[in-house]
Design a protein around this motif. Structure first.
Motif, short mmCIF file in Angstrom:
data_model
loop_
_atom_site.label_atom_id
_atom_site.label_comp_id
_atom_site.label_asym_id
_atom_site.label_seq_id
_atom_site.Cartn_x
_atom_site.Cartn_y
_atom_site.Cartn_z
N SER A 40 77.23 106.82 -33.18
CA SER A 40 78.17 106.54 -32.10
C SER A 40 78.79 107.84 -31.61
O SER A 40 79.22 108.67 -32.42
CB SER A 40 79.26 105.58 -32.56
OG SER A 40 80.20 105.33 -31.55
N ALA B 159 82.57 102.51 -34.04
CA ALA B 159 82.29 103.79 -34.69
C ALA B 159 81.18 103.62 -35.72
O ALA B 159 80.88 102.50 -36.16
CB ALA B 159 83.55 104.32 -35.36
N ALA B 160 80.56 104.73 -36.11
CA ALA B 160 79.51 104.68 -37.12
C ALA B 160 80.03 104.01 -38.38
O ALA B 160 81.14 104.29 -38.85
CB ALA B 160 79.02 106.09 -37.44
N GLU C 244 91.01 106.88 -23.45
CA GLU C 244 90.65 107.35 -24.79
C GLU C 244 90.20 108.81 -24.80
O GLU C 244 90.07 109.41 -25.87
CB GLU C 244 89.54 106.49 -25.38
CG GLU C 244 89.88 105.02 -25.53
CD GLU C 244 89.56 104.20 -24.29
OE1 GLU C 244 89.51 102.97 -24.40
OE2 GLU C 244 89.38 104.80 -23.20
N GLY D 127 75.75 104.50 -28.39
CA GLY D 127 75.71 104.00 -29.75
C GLY D 127 74.37 103.39 -30.08
O GLY D 127 73.62 102.99 -29.18
N ASP E 206 78.77 108.39 -24.06
CA ASP E 206 79.31 107.11 -24.52
C ASP E 206 78.11 106.29 -24.99
O ASP E 206 77.64 105.40 -24.30
CB ASP E 206 80.06 106.40 -23.39
CG ASP E 206 80.72 105.10 -23.84
OD1 ASP E 206 80.67 104.79 -25.05
OD2 ASP E 206 81.27 104.39 -22.98
N GLY F 152 78.98 103.79 -26.96
CA GLY F 152 79.60 104.38 -28.14
C GLY F 152 80.98 103.84 -28.43
O GLY F 152 81.40 103.80 -29.59
N HIS F 153 81.71 103.43 -27.38
CA HIS F 153 83.07 102.91 -27.63
C HIS F 153 83.03 101.50 -28.21
O HIS F 153 84.09 100.96 -28.54
CB HIS F 153 83.91 102.97 -26.35
CG HIS F 153 83.52 102.00 -25.28
ND1 HIS F 153 82.68 102.34 -24.24
CD2 HIS F 153 83.86 100.70 -25.08
CE1 HIS F 153 82.53 101.29 -23.44
NE2 HIS F 153 83.24 100.28 -23.93
N THR G 39 80.54 100.70 -38.56
CA THR G 39 81.12 99.42 -38.20
C THR G 39 80.06 98.32 -38.27
O THR G 39 78.96 98.48 -37.73
CB THR G 39 81.70 99.46 -36.77
OG1 THR G 39 82.67 100.51 -36.69
CG2 THR G 39 82.34 98.13 -36.40
#
Length: 404
Positions: free
Chosen positions: A229, A210-211, A299, A238, A236, A206-207, A213
């Protein structure tokens, strides 16, 4: 792998039994012969099925499962001694313990709910089923902080173990601008690795975007867009939805011109041998150390990760984890590197598939699954020659206002 190769050359699919290159990597990293490595993989697949069955039949008395240090002995924790006979009959060893896995999971959730931003300097915490405790990690000199968090979460000292680690984990996206792909970020470009092909695209960390991208492949061509994501938080994970021009294949690149088959997604137990492939360091193997771990990255915290003793480096994020031909997860982050060694966490792939209603692409000849009898253990045999991986690219604390 999504129909691409970082070198621009093709890779050769391997689908008969356990891929030779995977066996070579297990020999290099785990010191196992080809026979021993195959036996470990088969044993882990069998153990997964037995543990699932015993979890159902043991009910509230179930206290977790794990393979012993030999990688073959399946241990089943129970809080009711009367279940020992059924565990032995299934081919496993019963371990009478104080706390059920439900109680351990509840204790771990209490830590998740109590922790505040002030606790982010603790590397994380997880359930250790073999010790029948919740483990809180701390950096050197910070053990009082770990004990303080456990106390504020209302956990008895007998249920908690504090361990000291050398380094805090980090995510492994490589911001410099198991096949690489790229995303544009503010101030540069990030490189990550493809996890597994699914219908309509591939799964990754996921890192790694982001959705919304957009992603490009190693040749700079349009590849797809991040459709889902999650990071940080509960996972984590995506999903990149690829374009019609991208060929999706049920294989993993070992970066030695071989495509390792993906036959399914049966989850391997704690103690099982596991391997990963990523676009920075290639193929490495090790052991699953713990599951459902909360990891504090810079993060933010991520829950539900699996910890291993396999190394990884920047750019390996999102890459493939597998036991035999069974997909296990995608690389999240870790500490150390592939020169000195380290720990790496992966996001379980089953959660990504279930959350996003995705279907994993697999070969027709999947090895693994639920055998009803224990596989025969391997005898010691001279190990085969191993291959070489690709070159690397690339205090005191006060009370923190916890709420019970």
């Amino acid at each position: 792998m999504a129909g691409t190769s970082p070198s621009g050359t093709g890779v050769t699919p391997q689908s008969d039994g356990v891929a030779p290159k995977l066996l070579a990597a297990m020999k290099r990293d785990l010191g196992l012969s080809a026979e021993e490595a195959t036996a470990r993989i088969n044993r882990a697949a069998w153990a997964s099925g037995v543990a699932t069955q015993l979890r159902v039949t043991s009910g509230d008395a179930y206290a977790g499962s794990w393979l012993g240090a030999d990688g073959t002995t399946l241990n089943i924790g129970i809080t009711d001694e009367s279940l020992a006979g059924a565990v032995r009959a299934a081919g496993a060893q019963p371990k009478l313990v104080e706390r059920s896995v439900a109680e351990l999971d509840s204790a771990k959730k209490a830590l998740d709910g109590t922790a505040t931003k002030a606790d982010s300097d603790l590397p994380g915490w997880y359930v250790d089923v073999a010790a029948n405790k919740v483990v809180v990690k701390a950096l050197a000199g910070d053990t009082d902080h770990a004990k303080e968090l456990a106390e504020d979460a209302g956990l008895p000292t007998s249920a908690v173990k504090v361990v000291t680690v050398k380094e805090a984990p980090r995510t492994l996206a490589d911001v410099v601008g198991a096949q690489p792909y790229f995303i544009d970020l503010d101030g540069g470009q990030a490189r990550c690795s493809i996890g597994f092909a699914v219908e309509g695209g591939f799964v990754t960390a996921g890192h790694c975007g982001a959705a919304g991208t957009e992603t490009t492949d190693f040749e700079g061509l349009d590849q797809g867009v991040v459709a889902a994501s999650v990071f940080p938080g509960d996972a984590d994970m995506g999903f990149v939805q690829t374009g019609a021009n991208v060929g999706l294949q049920p294989f993993v690149d070992d970066f030695k011109n071989n495509a390792l088959p993906v036959g399914g997604s049966t989850e391997a137990p704690v103690g099982a041998a596991v391997c990963r492939s990523g676009s920075t360091t290639g193929l490495f193997c090790g052991t699953i150390l713990a599951k459902n771990e909360t990891v504090n990255y810079p993060e933010g915290a991520v829950t539900g990760l699996t910890r291993t003793d396999v190394c990884a480096e920047g750019g390996d994020s999102g890459g493939s984890w597998f036991s035999g031909d069974q997909a296990q997860g995608v690389t999240s982050g870790g500490s150390g590197d592939c020169t000195v060694g380290g720990e790496t966490f992966f996001q379980p792939v089953t959660e990504i598939l279930e959350t996003n209603d995705l279907t994993l692409l697999t070969t027709t000849a999947g090895a693994g699954g639920g055998a009803s009898t224990p596989p025969v253990e391997a005898s010691t045999a001279p190990p085969a020659e191993a291959t070489t991986p690709p070159a690397d690219n690339g205090g005191h604390h006060h009370r923190r206002g916890h709420h019970r």
